[in-house]
Design an enzyme around this catalytic site. Structure first.
Site, PDB file in Angstrom:
ATOM      1  N   THR A 189      -2.133   2.129   6.294  1.00 45.22           N
ATOM      2  CA  THR A 189      -1.550   0.961   5.622  1.00 45.22           C
ATOM      3  C   THR A 189      -1.461  -0.181   6.623  1.00 45.22           C
ATOM      4  O   THR A 189      -1.041   0.028   7.766  1.00 45.22           O
ATOM      5  CB  THR A 189      -0.161   1.262   5.053  1.00 45.22           C
ATOM      6  N   GLY A 232      -6.209  -4.333   6.329  1.00 53.82           N
ATOM      7  CA  GLY A 232      -7.329  -3.510   5.904  1.00 53.82           C
ATOM      8  C   GLY A 232      -8.620  -3.780   6.630  1.00 53.82           C
ATOM      9  O   GLY A 232      -9.387  -2.846   6.927  1.00 53.82           O
ATOM     10  N   ARG A 236     -12.027  -9.293  -2.952  1.00 56.29           N
ATOM     11  CA  ARG A 236     -11.826  -8.729  -1.616  1.00 56.29           C
ATOM     12  C   ARG A 236     -11.498  -7.241  -1.726  1.00 56.29           C
ATOM     13  O   ARG A 236     -10.684  -6.830  -2.545  1.00 56.29           O
ATOM     14  CB  ARG A 236     -10.702  -9.465  -0.908  1.00 56.29           C
ATOM     15  N   VAL A 237     -12.137  -6.456  -0.904  1.00 53.51           N
ATOM     16  CA  VAL A 237     -11.848  -5.024  -0.857  1.00 53.51           C
ATOM     17  C   VAL A 237     -11.321  -4.685   0.526  1.00 53.51           C
ATOM     18  O   VAL A 237     -11.940  -5.034   1.538  1.00 53.51           O
ATOM     19  CB  VAL A 237     -13.114  -4.186  -1.162  1.00 53.51           C
ATOM     20  N   GLY A 238     -10.195  -4.017   0.572  1.00 51.99           N
ATOM     21  CA  GLY A 238      -9.616  -3.597   1.844  1.00 51.99           C
ATOM     22  C   GLY A 238     -10.021  -2.179   2.197  1.00 51.99           C
ATOM     23  O   GLY A 238     -11.032  -1.658   1.712  1.00 51.99           O
ATOM     24  N   THR A 293       0.844  -1.199   0.000  1.00 50.43           N
ATOM     25  CA  THR A 293       0.000   0.000   0.000  1.00 50.43           C
ATOM     26  C   THR A 293       0.876   1.243   0.000  1.00 50.43           C
ATOM     27  O   THR A 293       1.932   1.261   0.633  1.00 50.43           O
ATOM     28  CB  THR A 293      -0.909   0.007   1.240  1.00 50.43           C
TER      29      THR A 293
END
Lengths: 132, 187
Positions: free
Chosen positions: A52, A55, A29-31, A1
């Site tokens: 960072t 997530g 997948r979404v962080g 990140t």
């Protein structure tokens, strides 16, 4: 990140975060990085924040928004707000947070083994680092 | 006349005994990104422009987990996320699970400035970026030997087998890239 927070000469704050996520994540997948309030937040009345780390933790605890809230509503110095999120909200090893407030005070702190980072301001403070 | 900027290139577990030349690569990339943001701010540019320009430099560098050099998901390809927010008006935008926009942070800014929404996702976010003229790339652009080695190690540990190749075709330059230090895992 990767991420960045900034204060411009007009007194405006901004934040940005970008990532590939985590190795081996499930497709879809979404962080926290694309989610305002989780990995990214900016409010001229508080501070600009980019996170960072793990997530899911930043989403659960709305870390970017919470950091701003602590500065804006709780009148905490930005460094204290960031440190409290790392020490009292997140788990050890979860990651790091960078933030700048409307006076140009900044914090670049983490509770993992390292965080590559850089900083600069109008007073001539400048540097890059990876470890403590 | 006050301005300030801070950036991060990911939190992880950088081994203190990482090869000095690798440390130097990280430092050079961080310096380049910092200089990009400083240039915007010193010349009176906006904080939104500064954070975008800085993040674009980091996305284009292969040493960080964003843009070029991004990690692999469980099916051995890349899905990228990004967001941006303007503290002056609380406008914000983001994209998630994009696969082809070269600089996801540019797509995030487009969402902020060209739509009433704050988050677009997956193929529709890629299509939105393409329609608005952003540079699109094949998945192979994001390949980095270090990220691939990290994925192989992860797969070996989880599944008992390391895949031979990503799930997309590698171009010649990517296929012969030298592996870099895998002891630096960015979050």
């Amino acid at each position: 990140t990767v991420g960045c927070v900034a204060l411009d000469k007009h007194g405006n704050l901004a934040a940005a975060t970008s990532t590939g996520g985590m190795t081996g994540k499930l497709p879809g997948r979404v962080g926290d990085s694309p989610i305002l309030s989780a990995g990214t937040y900016a409010d001229n009345a508080g501070c600009a924040v980019s996170g960072t780390g793990v997530g899911e933790q930043y989403i659960r605890h709305a870390i970017a928004f919470q950091t701003n809230w602590r500065v804006k509503e709780n009148q905490q110095p930005v460094a204290d707000a960031v440190q409290d999120c790392l020490d009292k909200v997140l788990n050890p090893g979860d990651g790091g947070i960078i933030a700048i407030d409307h006076d140009g005070n900044m914090a670049l702190q983490y509770n993992s083994g390292s965080m590559s980072r850089g900083w600069s301001d109008w007073r001539g403070n400048r540097g890059v680092a990876i470890w403590k | 006349s006050r301005w300030a900027i801070a950036l991060h290139g990911g939190a992880g577990f950088a081994s203190p005994d990482m090869a000095p030349e690798k440390v130097e690569q990280f430092r050079v990339a961080l310096e380049k990104a910092l200089a990009a943001g400083e240039k915007v701010l010193q010349s009176g540019g906006t904080a939104v422009d500064a954070v975008q320009q800085t993040v674009m430099v980091l996305e284009d560098a292969p040493y960080f987990n964003a843009g070029r050099g991004a990690v692999f998901n469980a099916e051995a390809f890349h899905q990228l996320d990004a967001s941006i927010m303007d503290g002056g008006n609380l406008d914000g935008g983001g994209v998630s699970a994009v696969k082809h926009v070269r600089n996801p942070i540019r797509a995030a800014r487009l969402v902020m400035e060209k739509t009433p929404h704050v988050l677009l996702t997956a193929d529709d976010a890629d299509q939105f970026a393409k329609t608005n003229g952003l540079e699109m790339v094949e998945q192979g652009y994001f390949y980095d030997a270090s990220s691939w080695a990290e994925f192989q190690q992860w797969s070996e540990k989880k599944n008992g087998v390391a895949p031979k190749a990503p799930s997309y075709p590698l171009n010649e330059s990517a296929a012969v890239a030298e592996p870099t230090d895998t002891n630096f895992t960015c979050g």
